[in-house]
Structures are given as structure tokens and as C-alpha cells.
Design a protein around this motif. Structure first.
Motif, short mmCIF file in Angstrom:
data_model
loop_
_atom_site.label_atom_id
_atom_site.label_comp_id
_atom_site.label_asym_id
_atom_site.label_seq_id
_atom_site.Cartn_x
_atom_site.Cartn_y
_atom_site.Cartn_z
N THR A 120 0.82 -1.22 0.00
CA THR A 120 0.00 0.00 0.00
C THR A 120 0.85 1.26 0.00
OG1 THR A 120 -0.20 -0.07 2.42
CG2 THR A 120 -1.95 -1.12 1.14
N THR A 121 2.16 1.12 0.19
CA THR A 121 3.05 2.28 0.13
C THR A 121 3.49 2.60 -1.29
OG1 THR A 121 4.95 0.84 0.57
CG2 THR A 121 3.91 1.90 2.47
N MET A 122 3.12 1.77 -2.27
CA MET A 122 3.52 2.04 -3.64
C MET A 122 2.90 3.35 -4.13
SD MET A 122 3.60 -1.62 -5.66
CE MET A 122 1.82 -1.82 -5.70
N PRO A 123 3.64 4.14 -4.90
CA PRO A 123 3.08 5.40 -5.42
C PRO A 123 2.00 5.14 -6.46
CG PRO A 123 5.22 4.97 -6.40
CD PRO A 123 5.03 3.93 -5.33
N ALA A 124 1.18 6.15 -6.69
CA ALA A 124 0.08 6.01 -7.64
C ALA A 124 0.57 5.63 -9.03
CB ALA A 124 -0.72 7.30 -7.71
N ALA A 125 1.76 6.11 -9.40
CA ALA A 125 2.30 5.77 -10.72
C ALA A 125 2.50 4.27 -10.88
CB ALA A 125 3.63 6.50 -10.95
N ALA A 126 2.74 3.58 -9.76
CA ALA A 126 2.97 2.14 -9.81
C ALA A 126 1.70 1.33 -9.63
CB ALA A 126 3.99 1.73 -8.73
N THR A 127 0.65 1.93 -9.11
CA THR A 127 -0.56 1.17 -8.82
C THR A 127 -1.69 1.39 -9.81
OG1 THR A 127 -1.46 2.91 -7.39
CG2 THR A 127 -0.08 1.24 -6.33
N THR A 128 -1.60 2.42 -10.63
CA THR A 128 -2.73 2.83 -11.46
C THR A 128 -2.69 2.18 -12.83
OG1 THR A 128 -2.74 4.97 -10.34
CG2 THR A 128 -4.00 4.79 -12.38
N TYR A 129 -3.80 1.55 -13.20
CA TYR A 129 -3.95 0.99 -14.55
C TYR A 129 -4.42 2.07 -15.52
CZ TYR A 129 -3.53 -3.85 -12.89
OH TYR A 129 -3.08 -5.02 -12.36
N ALA A 130 -3.89 2.02 -16.74
CA ALA A 130 -4.28 3.00 -17.77
C ALA A 130 -5.52 2.51 -18.50
CB ALA A 130 -3.13 3.22 -18.75
N VAL A 131 -6.61 2.38 -17.75
CA VAL A 131 -7.91 1.97 -18.29
C VAL A 131 -8.88 3.12 -18.01
CG1 VAL A 131 -7.44 -0.49 -18.00
CG2 VAL A 131 -8.55 0.79 -16.14
N PRO A 132 -10.07 3.10 -18.60
CA PRO A 132 -11.01 4.20 -18.38
C PRO A 132 -11.23 4.52 -16.90
CG PRO A 132 -11.80 2.83 -20.16
CD PRO A 132 -10.60 2.13 -19.59
N ALA A 133 -11.22 5.80 -16.58
CA ALA A 133 -11.37 6.23 -15.19
C ALA A 133 -12.66 5.73 -14.57
CB ALA A 133 -11.29 7.76 -15.12
N ALA A 134 -13.72 5.66 -15.38
CA ALA A 134 -15.00 5.18 -14.86
C ALA A 134 -14.88 3.74 -14.38
CB ALA A 134 -16.07 5.29 -15.95
N TRP A 135 -14.10 2.92 -15.07
CA TRP A 135 -13.88 1.55 -14.63
C TRP A 135 -13.13 1.52 -13.29
CZ3 TRP A 135 -11.64 -1.34 -19.53
CH2 TRP A 135 -12.57 -1.24 -20.59
N ARG A 136 -12.09 2.33 -13.21
CA ARG A 136 -11.28 2.33 -11.98
C ARG A 136 -12.13 2.74 -10.78
NH1 ARG A 136 -7.66 5.35 -15.17
NH2 ARG A 136 -7.86 7.13 -13.76
N ARG A 137 -12.99 3.75 -10.97
CA ARG A 137 -13.82 4.22 -9.86
C ARG A 137 -14.88 3.19 -9.49
NH1 ARG A 137 -13.22 9.38 -12.57
NH2 ARG A 137 -15.08 8.96 -13.80
N LYS A 138 -15.51 2.57 -10.46
CA LYS A 138 -16.61 1.66 -10.18
C LYS A 138 -16.14 0.38 -9.49
CE LYS A 138 -20.54 -0.70 -12.34
NZ LYS A 138 -21.32 -0.90 -13.59
N TRP A 139 -15.01 -0.17 -9.96
CA TRP A 139 -14.57 -1.48 -9.45
C TRP A 139 -13.27 -1.42 -8.66
CZ3 TRP A 139 -16.25 -1.75 -14.87
CH2 TRP A 139 -17.52 -2.30 -15.01
N ASP A 140 -12.81 -0.22 -8.33
CA ASP A 140 -11.59 -0.06 -7.55
C ASP A 140 -10.43 -0.84 -8.18
OD1 ASP A 140 -10.03 0.96 -5.53
OD2 ASP A 140 -10.57 -0.57 -4.06
N LEU A 141 -10.25 -0.64 -9.48
CA LEU A 141 -9.21 -1.34 -10.22
C LEU A 141 -7.86 -0.69 -9.94
CD1 LEU A 141 -10.96 -1.73 -13.70
CD2 LEU A 141 -11.04 -3.27 -11.72
#
Length: 368
Positions: A120-141
């Protein structure tokens, strides 16, 4: 404080009681444990083991809700169960272990220690998938990462052995499941697994990284979703490449006997491992310590040598004699190697016990 460590795997149950200085006071492994409502194996073990003061459980997935060790109550149990879809092989077994221990030891604190929490200490650059933002928000991807309990212990212990407590460490947890972690000053900054434990390195029966377009193509070609899932989880990796099986020892024997499929399997495995170590080094901006742990990492000297051979440009220089004769916690790099290379025994139990003791002691202080 004696800690009962309950490590429920996908098919086995490992039980240990750790006393002061993490001495192993009692231990057993129940193979082919079915989970469910079974309390017999734990009850039998407790009948012969020393008295325990607290119970620590390994839980594979904590999602975004559980970012550290957590005292188990009914709400926490429900939260762990809600994450079953993200780790369907492991989460139900962890719940079975929790339920058994709570029934047999109702008066003791029970603590859940999560494999995902270390990352959980990984930065956002390492944890974030480059998929549609709506997907990330809905399913906590996001990329969660796994094997955190093993990486936390191995990276910290290797850095201490090397005399570099704030070191940049690449931790290689290599077993039937396998992942790497980039650890800076004790904090995870990157890892190879992602939303699920399928991502990253080639494993025993798991595919590791696959082009998502290939998976879409296979489904459009008529491969059923259940068959796709089963193939990626149970019939890929070393097993799929070699057609011998997922045990690296069997694959190496077949390769030594001239089986070209097994030879290719080893080549792919090592290629992806070298590639991953180099990527983790890039995430750290350099490397001070490389540590091998897990059944394969600890016992396969040939694999360590093959891996290091392709990473000399990073300053990794193995000593052939030390590597061949490596024992737990041993150094296998040459004197003068820019990178200190260690073989560390996997001790998730020590990490679970440490987190459990710290949480219980902190809770007790707050109550006073």
C-alpha cells in the motif's frame, strides 16, 4: 507472548507457535486440507502445543479496506469474505482458518495480516492501470501486489544481514507462485503482481503477464470464460510451456534429459525473471541488495546463477562456490560485488507474529 500463526494456503494448513525471539515452539503442516468447518487439525495441534496468547492469520487479499494488521471481529470477517472474488483460491481457506481458531480459542485476540498491505506504500504511478477512469472508480481497479508478508521479512532481513538497513532491495519470492518487489528503506515501491496474483512472472501453473488483446482474441475465437480462467491459473506457466508439470525440479530434469519443451520453459522463466529484476531496479533507481527466497529461490542454485549471469550490468556478481553451497541467510555474491546477493529462508510466520504482537500491544496501551 506466544503467537499461534495460522497460514491457510490453497490446499494446505501451516500452523506454528512462535515464542520469545521467534523461537518455533511447535509446528505442523496439514496437507490436502479441505477447509470448510474443520476444526480437527487445529484442535489436535493445540492439544500438544504450548499455551498461546494471541492468534495471527495470513490473509492474501485485503483490498483497499485493509492496509495493515487488523483485529478480527464480525465486521472484519465480513470484509475479508467480501474480497473472495479477488482471491478465490485463498480467501475461503483463510476464512476457514479464522473461523476454526475463533471457535476453539474464543477468548484470545485474533489478528488478520494481509499480503497486500505491504504494497500500500507504492506510489500512484505504480498502482494505477491505464484503463477508463469510470472503470477504476466503479470497481476499484488497481495493482495491489501480493506475497507482501514474505517480501517484508526477506527484504528487511537481507538488508540487515548486508549491514545496509536503508538499502534498495529487490526481493525475489520464487515458489509455485512467484513475484518480485522493489523495496526502498523498508517500503514497497513496486511489485510484479497486480489486481490478482496472476500477473507478473512466469509461475508453476500461472501464466504471468499476457497481452490482454490475446485474451480478448481467445474469447472471440470461442474459448469459454471458465476454460480461459482455468487455463491461465492451472495449465499455464512452467506446466503449459513444458507439458511436464509446474514443479521446476521436474522441468529441469526433463531439460537435462534433452526435452526441448522443458529447455524452452526454463529459458522463458529465466528471461522473465531477469527482465523483472531489471524493472524493479529501475523503479528503485538502483540496487544495493538482491534477495532470493521461497522454495525455488532458496534451493535452486542453477536458477540463481542463470539469473545473475544476465544481470552483471547491474553490478551483480555471484560467487560460484558460495552459491552452490548456499544455506539460509547466506551471502552468495563475491567479495567486492556492488550488489550484495543473499539467500533468505521464507519466514512469513515471523512477519505475521511481529505484526500481531505490535497490534495487540498497541491496543493494550490504548486501553490503559
Amino acid at each position: 507472548m506466544n503467537v499461534l500463526v495460522v497460514n491457510a494456503g490453497s490446499s494446505s494448513l501451516k500452523l506454528r507457535v512462535l515464542g520469545e525471539d521467534d523461537a518455533v515452539l511447535a509446528e505442523t503442516t496439514v496437507e490436502r486440507w479441505s477447509g470448510g468447518d474443520e476444526t480437527g487439525p487445529l484442535q489436535d495441534f493445540l492439544g500438544d502445543a504450548p499455551a498461546v496468547d494471541v492468534v495471527g492469520h495470513r490473509v492474501v487479499h485485503g483490498g483497499s479496506a485493509f492496509t495493515g494488521a487488523t483485529v478480527i471481529d464480525d465486521d472484519v470477517r465480513a470484509g475479508v469474505e467480501a474480497l473472495t472474488g479477488l482471491a478465490p483460491l485463498h480467501q475461503p481457506r483463510a476464512l476457514a482458518g479464522i473461523d476454526a481458531a475463533r471457535r476453539l480459542l474464543p477468548g484470545l485476540p485474533q489478528v488478520a495480516c494481509f499480503d497486500t498491505a505491504f504494497h500500500t506504500t507504492m506510489p500512484a504511478a505504480a498502482t494505477t492501470y491505464a484503463v477508463p477512469a469510470a472503470w477504476r472508480r466503479k470497481w476499484d481497479l488497481r495493482r495491489y501486489g501480493f506475497h507482501g508478508l514474505s517480501h517484508a521479512y526477506a527484504s528487511r532481513h537481507a538488508a540487515a544481514l548486508a549491514g545496509r538497513p536503508g538499502a534498495r532491495v529487490v526481493s525475489c519470492h520464487l515458489g509455485s507462485g512467484a513475484s518480485l518487489a522493489a523495496v526502498a528503506g523498508g517500503r514497497s515501491v513496486d511489485t510484479t503482481m497486480g489486481f490478482t496474483p496472476l500477473a507478473g512472472l512466469v509461475m508453476g501453473t500461472r501464466s504471468g503477464d499476457v497481452d490482454p488483446g490475446l485474451l480478448i482474441w481467445l474469447q472471440r475465437a470461442g474459448l469459454a470464460l471458465d476454460d480461459l480462467e482455468d487455463g491461465l491459473e492451472h495449465r499455464s506457466g512452467l506446466a503449459g510451456l513444458s507439458e511436464v508439470g509446474g514443479d521446476l525440479r521436474d522441468v529441469r530434469k526433463a531439460a537435462d534429459d534433452g526435452d526441448e519443451r522443458a529447455v524452452l520453459a526454463l529459458q522463458v522463466y529465466v528471461h522473465r525473471l531477469r527482465q523483472g529484476i531489471a524493472a524493479m531496479t529501475a523503479s528503485l533507481g538502483g540496487i544495493d541488495v538482491l534477495v532470493f527466497t521461497g522454495g525455488v529461490g532458496e534451493h535452486d542454485a542453477v536458477l540463481r546463477a542463470e539469473t545473475a549471469e544476465g544481470l552483471a550490468f547491474l553490478g551483480i556478481d555471484l560467487d560460484t562456490g558460495r552459491n552452490t553451497e548456499a544455506a539460509a541467510d547466506g551471502r552468495v555474491s563475491r567479495d567486492g560485488s556492488a550488489v550484495d546477493v543473499r539467500v533468505v529462508e521464507a519466514r512469513e510466520d515471523v512477519e505475521i507474529a511481529a505484526q500481531t504482537r505490535a497490534l495487540v500491544n498497541d491496543t493494550d496501551r490504548r486501553k490503559r
